[in-house]
Enzyme design. Structure first.
Site, PDB file in Angstrom:
ATOM      1  N   GLU A 184      -7.299   4.373   7.411  1.00  0.00           N
ATOM      2  CA  GLU A 184      -7.064   5.795   7.112  1.00  0.00           C
ATOM      3  C   GLU A 184      -8.236   6.402   6.354  1.00  0.00           C
ATOM      4  O   GLU A 184      -8.393   7.620   6.313  1.00  0.00           O
ATOM      5  CB  GLU A 184      -5.739   5.959   6.339  1.00  0.00           C
ATOM      6  CG  GLU A 184      -4.553   5.774   7.269  1.00  0.00           C
ATOM      7  CD  GLU A 184      -3.264   5.344   6.591  1.00  0.00           C
ATOM      8  OE1 GLU A 184      -3.133   5.501   5.376  1.00  0.00           O
ATOM      9  OE2 GLU A 184      -2.387   4.834   7.313  1.00  0.00           O
ATOM     10  N   SER A 207       2.885  -2.474  10.311  1.00  0.00           N
ATOM     11  CA  SER A 207       4.335  -2.459  10.510  1.00  0.00           C
ATOM     12  C   SER A 207       4.998  -3.798  10.164  1.00  0.00           C
ATOM     13  O   SER A 207       5.987  -4.180  10.788  1.00  0.00           O
ATOM     14  CB  SER A 207       4.676  -2.022  11.942  1.00  0.00           C
ATOM     15  OG  SER A 207       4.177  -0.716  12.182  1.00  0.00           O
ATOM     16  N   GLU A 239      -5.962  -5.346  10.013  1.00  0.00           N
ATOM     17  CA  GLU A 239      -4.929  -4.338  10.275  1.00  0.00           C
ATOM     18  C   GLU A 239      -5.258  -3.584  11.564  1.00  0.00           C
ATOM     19  O   GLU A 239      -6.046  -2.628  11.543  1.00  0.00           O
ATOM     20  CB  GLU A 239      -4.882  -3.327   9.129  1.00  0.00           C
ATOM     21  CG  GLU A 239      -4.562  -3.926   7.796  1.00  0.00           C
ATOM     22  CD  GLU A 239      -3.937  -2.884   6.889  1.00  0.00           C
ATOM     23  OE1 GLU A 239      -2.748  -3.022   6.607  1.00  0.00           O
ATOM     24  OE2 GLU A 239      -4.617  -1.917   6.514  1.00  0.00           O
ATOM     25  N   GLY A 288       1.822   1.926  10.682  1.00  0.00           N
ATOM     26  CA  GLY A 288       2.762   3.044  10.579  1.00  0.00           C
ATOM     27  C   GLY A 288       3.413   3.439  11.885  1.00  0.00           C
ATOM     28  O   GLY A 288       4.057   4.485  11.975  1.00  0.00           O
ATOM     29  N   LYS A 321      -0.070   4.190  -0.351  1.00  0.00           N
ATOM     30  CA  LYS A 321      -0.801   5.338   0.211  1.00  0.00           C
ATOM     31  C   LYS A 321      -0.640   6.568  -0.689  1.00  0.00           C
ATOM     32  O   LYS A 321      -0.803   6.468  -1.890  1.00  0.00           O
ATOM     33  CB  LYS A 321      -0.331   5.604   1.639  1.00  0.00           C
ATOM     34  CG  LYS A 321      -0.339   4.335   2.501  1.00  0.00           C
ATOM     35  CD  LYS A 321      -0.165   4.626   3.950  1.00  0.00           C
ATOM     36  CE  LYS A 321       0.018   3.316   4.710  1.00  0.00           C
ATOM     37  NZ  LYS A 321      -0.179   3.455   6.128  1.00  0.00           N
ATOM     38  N   HIS A 367      -9.659   0.719   4.322  1.00  0.00           N
ATOM     39  CA  HIS A 367      -8.438   1.009   5.084  1.00  0.00           C
ATOM     40  C   HIS A 367      -8.787   1.962   6.233  1.00  0.00           C
ATOM     41  O   HIS A 367      -9.589   2.886   6.059  1.00  0.00           O
ATOM     42  CB  HIS A 367      -7.375   1.623   4.172  1.00  0.00           C
ATOM     43  CG  HIS A 367      -6.021   1.634   4.804  1.00  0.00           C
ATOM     44  ND1 HIS A 367      -5.665   2.552   5.767  1.00  0.00           N
ATOM     45  CD2 HIS A 367      -4.956   0.817   4.636  1.00  0.00           C
ATOM     46  CE1 HIS A 367      -4.430   2.296   6.166  1.00  0.00           C
ATOM     47  NE2 HIS A 367      -3.982   1.252   5.496  1.00  0.00           N
ATOM     48  N   ASN A 392       0.855  -1.189   0.000  1.00  0.00           N
ATOM     49  CA  ASN A 392       0.000   0.000   0.000  1.00  0.00           C
ATOM     50  C   ASN A 392       0.889   1.235   0.000  1.00  0.00           C
ATOM     51  O   ASN A 392       1.470   1.588   1.019  1.00  0.00           O
ATOM     52  CB  ASN A 392      -0.905  -0.015   1.240  1.00  0.00           C
ATOM     53  CG  ASN A 392      -1.814   1.191   1.292  1.00  0.00           C
ATOM     54  OD1 ASN A 392      -1.930   1.935   0.319  1.00  0.00           O
ATOM     55  ND2 ASN A 392      -2.466   1.389   2.436  1.00  0.00           N
TER      56      ASN A 392
HETATM   57  C1  PEP Z   1      -1.031  -0.082   5.793  1.00  0.00           C
HETATM   58  O1  PEP Z   1      -1.020   1.069   5.423  1.00  0.00           O
HETATM   59  O2  PEP Z   1      -1.936  -0.824   5.397  1.00  0.00           O
HETATM   60  C2  PEP Z   1       0.026  -0.548   6.677  1.00  0.00           C
HETATM   61  C3  PEP Z   1      -0.059  -1.727   7.191  1.00  0.00           C
HETATM   62  O3  PEP Z   1       1.059   0.334   6.915  1.00  0.00           O
HETATM   63  P1  PEP Z   1       2.449  -0.002   7.665  1.00  0.00           P
HETATM   64  O4  PEP Z   1       2.953  -1.301   7.107  1.00  0.00           O
HETATM   65  O5  PEP Z   1       3.338   1.132   7.357  1.00  0.00           O
HETATM   66  O6  PEP Z   1       2.131  -0.135   9.119  1.00  0.00           O
END
Ligand code: PEP
Length: 259
Positions: free
Chosen positions: A98, A217, A171, A177, A12, A96, A10
């Site tokens: 976000e 992460s 997630e 993040g 983003k 997601h 992703n």
């Molecule tokens: C994501 O944006 O779906 C995500 C898991 O980000 P990160 O791996 O940076 O935590």
């Protein structure tokens, strides 16, 4: 039947310059990533989707990060599944955190709008990555509270969880993040609970076949241990998907799940 692992990147709202795309795309070259043992998709920012189409080697699916709820027409700023189909896109990611309103952004989506989107995607013939996950305040209350939240996010779509067409990305919001990864024990416990809920609410066959990715992460270092969890079928990767180590995450899950 074993579940084929699936890893998504992703991107983003990155990168900041179009000129950086070729180098990012080269991290996904077939000499580096073997897609025969693992499905791989990449979610470029909406502005970069067109540029990326056709640039990835065989098997890496360009997957938009969102779609609208009902197609082409007077929907300023939106992206329709019909437009995606026309471009040869087969997959869309929705839900997601976000976009559900975390990280200081407004809530563009609710469980209700996401159910409408998923129906629209599936009716249009595309497949979907459907993201769910709990906030830290819920995780702190324990697995029952976590599962209650995941169930609430899945309730409106439970009739649409076709394992051939829908992948769930679990997630935890507190892990996205932040550099704080769920431990393999936490990931396995939650993935197992989600699968059990699907067995109860949908069917045992659906639960056994549907793929559940872990996101939060994930990186080259923690991927081998997380990959060893029986109910973790892959990863949705944010930060590390912008780095060459993405290939190591694909290699880790491919090795762990080889029949
Ligand atoms: C994501 O944006 O779906 C995500 C898991 O980000 P990160 O791996 O940076 O935590």
């Amino acid at each position: 039947m074993p579940r084929k692992p699936i890893v998504g990147g992703n991107w983003k709202c990155n990168p900041d310059k179009t000129e950086k795309l070729d180098s990012l795309i080269s991290n996904y070259d077939s000499e580096k990533i073997d897609t025969s043992k693992c499905d791989v998709y990449v979610c470029p920012s909406p502005l970069h989707v067109s540029y990326c189409m056709g640039k990835f080697k065989e098997g890496v699916m360009v997957t938009p990060q969102n779609c609208n709820i009902k197609g082409c027409g007077a929907f300023t700023g939106e992206m329709a599944v019909e437009q995606m189909k026309d471009m040869g896109i087969t997959n869309v990611l929705i839900g997601h955190s976000e976009r559900r309103g975390e990280f200081g952004l407004m809530a563009y989506d609710t469980n209700e709008t996401l159910a409408t989107k998923l129906k629209y995607i599936l009716d249009s013939g595309l497949n979907c990555i459907f993201c769910i996950g709990e906030k830290l305040s819920i995780r702190e209350q324990g697995i029952e509270a976590v599962m209650k939240e995941c169930a609430a996010q899945l309730e409106d779509v439970k009739g649409m969880l076709d394992p051939a067409r829908v992948v769930i990305a679990y997630e935890p919001v507190w892990s996205i993040g932040t550099g704080v990864t769920a431990s393999p024990e936490q990931a396995q416990e939650t993935h197992k609970a989600i699968r059990e809920w699907i067995a109860k609410e949908c069917s045992a066959e659906t639960a056994a076949a549907i793929r559940i990715q872990y996101g939060g992460s994930a990186n080259a270092k923690n991927a081998p241990d997380l990959s060893a969890c029986p109910d973790v079928d892959g990863f949705l990767v944010g930060g590390a998907s912008l780095k060459p180590e993405f290939k190591d995450i694909v290699a880790a899950i491919s090795a762990a799940k080889k029949a």
